[in-house]
Design a protein around this motif. Structure first.
Motif, mmCIF file in Angstrom:
data_model
loop_
_atom_site.group_PDB
_atom_site.id
_atom_site.type_symbol
_atom_site.label_atom_id
_atom_site.label_comp_id
_atom_site.label_asym_id
_atom_site.label_seq_id
_atom_site.Cartn_x
_atom_site.Cartn_y
_atom_site.Cartn_z
ATOM 1 N N ALA A 309 -12.115 -13.778 62.111
ATOM 2 C CA ALA A 309 -12.180 -13.514 60.679
ATOM 3 C C ALA A 309 -11.132 -12.479 60.286
ATOM 4 O O ALA A 309 -10.620 -11.729 61.120
ATOM 5 N N LEU A 310 -10.805 -12.429 59.002
ATOM 6 C CA LEU A 310 -9.832 -11.476 58.477
ATOM 7 C C LEU A 310 -10.512 -10.516 57.509
ATOM 8 O O LEU A 310 -11.374 -10.933 56.717
ATOM 9 N N ALA A 311 -10.126 -9.258 57.562
ATOM 10 C CA ALA A 311 -10.654 -8.249 56.640
ATOM 11 C C ALA A 311 -9.596 -7.994 55.571
ATOM 12 O O ALA A 311 -8.778 -7.085 55.687
ATOM 13 N N LEU A 312 -9.601 -8.810 54.545
ATOM 14 C CA LEU A 312 -8.649 -8.693 53.443
ATOM 15 C C LEU A 312 -9.405 -8.390 52.157
ATOM 16 O O LEU A 312 -10.394 -9.056 51.838
ATOM 17 N N ASP A 313 -8.943 -7.401 51.425
ATOM 18 C CA ASP A 313 -9.503 -7.092 50.118
ATOM 19 C C ASP A 313 -8.791 -7.945 49.077
ATOM 20 O O ASP A 313 -7.545 -7.930 48.992
ATOM 21 N N LEU A 314 -9.557 -8.673 48.286
ATOM 22 C CA LEU A 314 -9.016 -9.603 47.300
ATOM 23 C C LEU A 314 -9.324 -9.105 45.888
ATOM 24 O O LEU A 314 -10.411 -8.575 45.633
ATOM 25 N N GLU A 315 -8.376 -9.302 44.980
ATOM 26 C CA GLU A 315 -8.569 -8.888 43.596
ATOM 27 C C GLU A 315 -8.031 -9.958 42.650
ATOM 28 O O GLU A 315 -7.061 -10.657 42.966
ATOM 29 N N VAL A 316 -8.674 -10.041 41.481
ATOM 30 C CA VAL A 316 -8.216 -10.921 40.410
ATOM 31 C C VAL A 316 -7.988 -10.072 39.168
ATOM 32 O O VAL A 316 -8.862 -9.275 38.779
ATOM 33 N N TYR A 317 -6.829 -10.229 38.547
ATOM 34 C CA TYR A 317 -6.499 -9.530 37.307
ATOM 35 C C TYR A 317 -6.176 -10.553 36.219
ATOM 36 O O TYR A 317 -5.728 -11.671 36.499
ATOM 37 N N LEU A 318 -6.376 -10.138 34.972
ATOM 38 C CA LEU A 318 -6.100 -10.993 33.820
ATOM 39 C C LEU A 318 -5.295 -10.217 32.788
ATOM 40 O O LEU A 318 -5.590 -9.048 32.502
ATOM 41 N N THR A 319 -4.273 -10.848 32.250
ATOM 42 C CA THR A 319 -3.617 -10.341 31.041
ATOM 43 C C THR A 319 -3.723 -11.427 29.973
ATOM 44 O O THR A 319 -3.718 -12.622 30.279
ATOM 45 N N THR A 320 -3.831 -11.000 28.738
ATOM 46 C CA THR A 320 -3.867 -11.912 27.596
ATOM 47 C C THR A 320 -2.745 -11.512 26.649
ATOM 48 O O THR A 320 -2.196 -10.400 26.749
ATOM 49 N N PRO A 321 -2.368 -12.365 25.712
ATOM 50 C CA PRO A 321 -1.334 -11.965 24.755
ATOM 51 C C PRO A 321 -1.674 -10.660 24.031
ATOM 52 O O PRO A 321 -0.804 -9.800 23.854
ATOM 53 N N LEU A 322 -2.946 -10.487 23.638
ATOM 54 C CA LEU A 322 -3.330 -9.275 22.929
ATOM 55 C C LEU A 322 -3.289 -8.053 23.834
ATOM 56 O O LEU A 322 -2.866 -6.959 23.413
ATOM 57 N N LEU A 323 -3.705 -8.204 25.084
ATOM 58 C CA LEU A 323 -3.614 -7.087 26.029
ATOM 59 C C LEU A 323 -2.169 -6.644 26.200
ATOM 60 O O LEU A 323 -1.867 -5.446 26.224
ATOM 61 N N ARG A 324 -1.258 -7.599 26.330
ATOM 62 C CA ARG A 324 0.156 -7.253 26.511
ATOM 63 C C ARG A 324 0.723 -6.606 25.248
ATOM 64 O O ARG A 324 1.457 -5.617 25.319
#
Length: 436
Positions: A309-324
């Protein structure tokens, strides 16, 4: 299995100034990929080091490589790494060791290699290999259970899940590298309150957080790969966003599974993180609950259970037109881990070939969505918003049930362990464009 060696020494520093402390590509990583320099001189193999890319083809012409290292660099020549993948672990390990030596501070090679470095930002990154076959698995047990609750509240996890590494063959034509924008797909969709289906743009577009697995040496047709040997057939890893049109999927998936809901595009991070780079971050496969069946013998190997097995930390990020437009940084939606995979990468390779199916260098496997058991670690909007019934509110006040046009999804992965330098995968990002 790759071993910890001097290339992982946390005391190593590179003469490439941006490498030391780099969040993804310190000298302890050295991932492989295909890039085109800003002069548009054509795609070629490269090695990521800090904020730069070392031209591997140009390195092969310097005389600094010999024996297996020269053989590996020569096999990587051209617009794809399939030839290097085919050589297997020996030449790849030798190349890594020599690259580490050359790029380490005090090597004496800095003056000769500096002209072969390209600033990474203006380079174009490509898929690292020509993909002949693509299989998407379903190893995230928490994701499988959560999705099952949406569609089958009384029977969320089907009885075969804990016996069989579930997977299906996808398509290779629409695998794209990070940074490629994708148009919202069209397809048949039918809401519960609609009497008949209609054809039009997807209403419920989603992402999926997955680990990608690159195949190295293949196997002959009719010759299964034993699980104990499967690791030697893996050339490396990347991140995968297997975009999903949930409304199209819900209508089309019975009885054969998703089709148009998936084949409009899947995004891959462009750097191949080698098994050698990940050696310090191997871990034991989490023990199964006592009530779960043990893997059948063809999927069972003691060493794989201890270090597969692998010990990898995973993340998901989101940008939207309004956030930018508002100047906000990308919003983190999820923190998960590859520790939540129910099957190891070796078990996936062993299972796919167990009936004699042949794999070839450059074939690609997706893990399936990797969700954590906690609400903060879900790997898709389908889970986060409970099928769209519970929209999430962003810092701008806008809501999301599913992705809207102009939204960009960014996946990241990092490997961390006390006593070793952290390494990363680089970003896997893609923006949603309006339907054509």
């Amino acid at each position: 299995m790759a071993q910890i060696d001097e290339t992982h020494d946390p005391g190593r520093r590179s003469w490439v100034a941006s490498a030391d402390g780099h969040p993804d590509f310190p000298v302890q990583n050295l991932p492989l990929g295909i890039f085109t320099p800003p002069d548009d001189s054509g795609p070629r193999a490269g090695v990521a080091i800090g904020d730069s890319i070392l031209d591997l083809e140009a390195l092969a012409d310097t005389g600094l490589l010999s024996g297996e290292t020269a053989r590996a660099a020569q096999a990587a020549a051209g617009a794809a790494l399939n030839g290097l993948f085919a050589l297997g672990a020996g030449p790849r390990r030798a190349l890594r060791a020599r690259l580490s030596e050359l790029l380490t501070d005090g090597s004496g090679a800095a003056d000769q290699l500096r002209p072969l470095l390209h600033e990474a930002a203006p380079c174009t990154l490509h898929l690292p290999a020509r993909v002949g076959d693509y299989t998407d698995f379903y190893v995230g047990i928490h994701h499988a259970t959560n999705v099952g609750r949406v569609f089958r509240p009384d029977n969320p996890l089907l009885p075969n899940y804990k016996y069989v590494p579930i997977g299906y063959h996808g398509r290779t034509s629409s695998l794209v590298p990070s940074g490629t924008a994708l148009h919202r797909p069209h397809g048949q969709r039918k809401a519960p309150d609609e009497a008949a289906p209609s054809f039009g743009p997807c209403r419920n577009l989603d992402f999926e957080l997955e680990l990608g697995i690159w195949i190295g040496p293949g196997n002959a047709l009719g010759s299964p790969i034993p699980v104990a040997e499967a690791g030697e057939h893996i050339a490396g890893f990347c991140l995968l966003n297997d975009w999903s049109a949930r409304d199209i999927q819900a209508w089309e998936y019975q009885p054969l599974g998703p089709f148009l809901a998936k084949n409009f595009g899947s995004t891959l991070s462009p750097w191949v993180i080698t098994p050698e780079a990940l050696a310090p971050f191997r871990t034991a496969q989490p023990p199964r609950p006592a009530s779960d069946p043990a893997p059948l013998p063809y999927l069972a190997d003691a060493d794989d259970q201890q270090t597969g097995a692998l010990a990898l930390d995973l993340e998901v990020y989101l940008t939207t037109p309004l956030l930018r437009e508002s100047g906000h940084a990308p919003v983190r939606l999820s923190q998960s881990s590859t520790r939540h995979m129910y099957w190891t990468a070796a078990q996936l390779v062993a299972h796919q070939t167990s009936n004699g199916c042949n794999l070839r260098p450059g074939d690609f496997l997706g893990s399936g969505t990797i969700s954590a058991p906690e609400p903060t670690g879900l790997g898709s909007l389908l889970e986060m918003t409970q099928g769209g019934r519970a929209p999430m509110r962003l810092v701008t006040g806008e809501e999301r049930r599913y992705l809207e046009d102009g939204d960009e999804v960014i996946l990241r992965a990092h490997a961390r362990r006390d006593g070793f330098v952290p390494i990363g995968f680089g970003e896997c990002c893609g923006m949603v464009l309006a339907a054509r």
